[in-house]
Design a protein around this motif. Structure first.
Motif, PDB file in Angstrom:
ATOM      1  N   MET A   1      -8.155   1.448   1.188  1.00 61.10           N
ATOM      2  CA  MET A   1      -8.251   2.668   1.996  1.00 61.10           C
ATOM      3  C   MET A   1      -7.122   2.691   3.018  1.00 61.10           C
ATOM      4  N   ARG A   2      -6.391   3.794   3.076  1.00 53.49           N
ATOM      5  CA  ARG A   2      -5.233   3.915   3.957  1.00 53.49           C
ATOM      6  C   ARG A   2      -5.597   4.782   5.164  1.00 53.49           C
ATOM      7  N   ILE A   3      -5.359   4.261   6.355  1.00 48.34           N
ATOM      8  CA  ILE A   3      -5.734   4.930   7.601  1.00 48.34           C
ATOM      9  C   ILE A   3      -4.495   5.200   8.435  1.00 48.34           C
ATOM     10  N   LEU A  20      -8.664  -3.264  12.021  1.00 47.69           N
ATOM     11  CA  LEU A  20      -8.741  -2.573  10.726  1.00 47.69           C
ATOM     12  C   LEU A  20      -8.129  -3.418   9.610  1.00 47.69           C
ATOM     13  N   LYS A  21      -6.990  -4.041   9.898  1.00 46.50           N
ATOM     14  CA  LYS A  21      -6.342  -4.868   8.882  1.00 46.50           C
ATOM     15  C   LYS A  21      -7.207  -6.071   8.514  1.00 46.50           C
ATOM     16  N   LYS A  22      -7.898  -6.649   9.508  1.00 42.32           N
ATOM     17  CA  LYS A  22      -8.792  -7.781   9.225  1.00 42.32           C
ATOM     18  C   LYS A  22      -9.957  -7.363   8.343  1.00 42.32           C
ATOM     19  N   ASN A  23     -10.254  -6.046   8.377  1.00 42.60           N
ATOM     20  CA  ASN A  23     -11.336  -5.524   7.533  1.00 42.60           C
ATOM     21  C   ASN A  23     -10.795  -4.854   6.266  1.00 42.60           C
ATOM     22  N   THR A  26      -5.546  -0.581   5.114  1.00 41.54           N
ATOM     23  CA  THR A  26      -4.105  -0.430   5.297  1.00 41.54           C
ATOM     24  C   THR A  26      -3.882   0.569   6.427  1.00 41.54           C
ATOM     25  N   VAL A  27      -3.033   0.224   7.389  1.00 44.74           N
ATOM     26  CA  VAL A  27      -2.899   1.042   8.599  1.00 44.74           C
ATOM     27  C   VAL A  27      -1.439   1.404   8.856  1.00 44.74           C
ATOM     28  N   TYR A  45      -3.271   9.891   3.331  1.00 47.65           N
ATOM     29  CA  TYR A  45      -4.278   9.068   4.018  1.00 47.65           C
ATOM     30  C   TYR A  45      -5.694   9.396   3.581  1.00 47.65           C
ATOM     31  N   ASP A  46      -6.550   8.371   3.653  1.00 46.06           N
ATOM     32  CA  ASP A  46      -7.971   8.538   3.365  1.00 46.06           C
ATOM     33  C   ASP A  46      -8.757   8.855   4.634  1.00 46.06           C
TER      34      ASP A  46
END
Length: 225
Positions: A1-3, A20-23, A26-27, A45-46
């Motif tokens: 998922m891209r944020i 977010l990256k640890k979860n 993609t940011v 983006y999602d």
């Protein structure tokens, strides 16, 4: 998922990005409204995390422009403002949810998961049509009448992108951002290779749809009369 994260407080933005990256998200991170709008309009983006109080363009202005362009990506507003009137303004402008600062990490992640589920539950029409062809992304099939051919995933993503642009020109940079992402090492020749593959498959189908090239600009789908 891209944020896409649009937040002008750089220390906070970096902290959110790391969470977010640890979860396993993609940011992409930007720090003002103009950059946020440019990135959002790529429509890759999602989910968008959007602060309201931003330099150059505020979050509400960014959100209105995104929705005006027909981009339906879920938007979660982040703001220090907690008054009901501010929440109403954000939601009326097209936000999907609202999270006042400060917030707990667990709540942010829960809101993101909820918006992801909501997006996946929205019914969509699977088949996409252009000229005499039909693309079915769920099966990767490209069809003309009784003749069909299977695409690779990347070919399907590219064809879907071109169909959804409804004849508008897409630059190579735009295609790379959409299919491979901003951080990708993909180059123009990667796009050229997949355009060539799709042209061969359209030829196999004897379709009246062609991928036209505007030199120095990009590609678009056209129907030969």
């Amino acid at each position: 998922m891209r944020i896409l994260l649009v937040e002008d407080e750089k220390h906070l933005a970096e902290a959110i990005s790391q969470i977010l990256k640890k979860n396993n998200y993609t940011v992409d991170m930007v720090h003002d409204g103009e950059d946020g709008l440019d990135y959002a309009l790529s429509d890759i983006y999602d989910l968008i995390l959007l602060d309201i109080m931003l330099p150059k363009l505020n979050g509400i202005e960014v959100l209105k422009e995104i929705r005006k362009e027909g981009i339906s990506v879920p938007v979660l507003m982040l703001t220090a403002k907690g008054e009901i009137s501010d929440r109403v303004t954000g939601l009326d402008s097209g936000a999907d949810d609202y999270l006042p600062k400060p917030f707990a990490t667990e709540e942010l992640l829960a809101r993101i998961r909820a918006l992801s589920r909501r997006k996946s539950e929205v019914p969509t029409t699977d088949d996409l049509e252009f000229g005499d062809i039909t693309l079915t992304p769920s099966t990767l099939m490209l069809t003309k009448g009784a003749t069909e051919i299977k695409l690779t995933l990347r070919e399907c993503e590219l064809m879907e992108f071109l169909i959804l642009r409804k004849g508008l020109i897409a630059s190579k940079e735009m295609i790379i951002d959409k299919l491979w992402g901003f951080d990708s090492e993909a180059e123009h020749n990667n796009v050229e290779v997949y355009i060539s593959f799709l042209r061969k498959k359209l030829s196999f189908l004897k379709s009246n749809v062609v991928i036209s090239t505007t030199r120095g600009v990009g590609y678009a789908l056209e129907v030969n009369k």
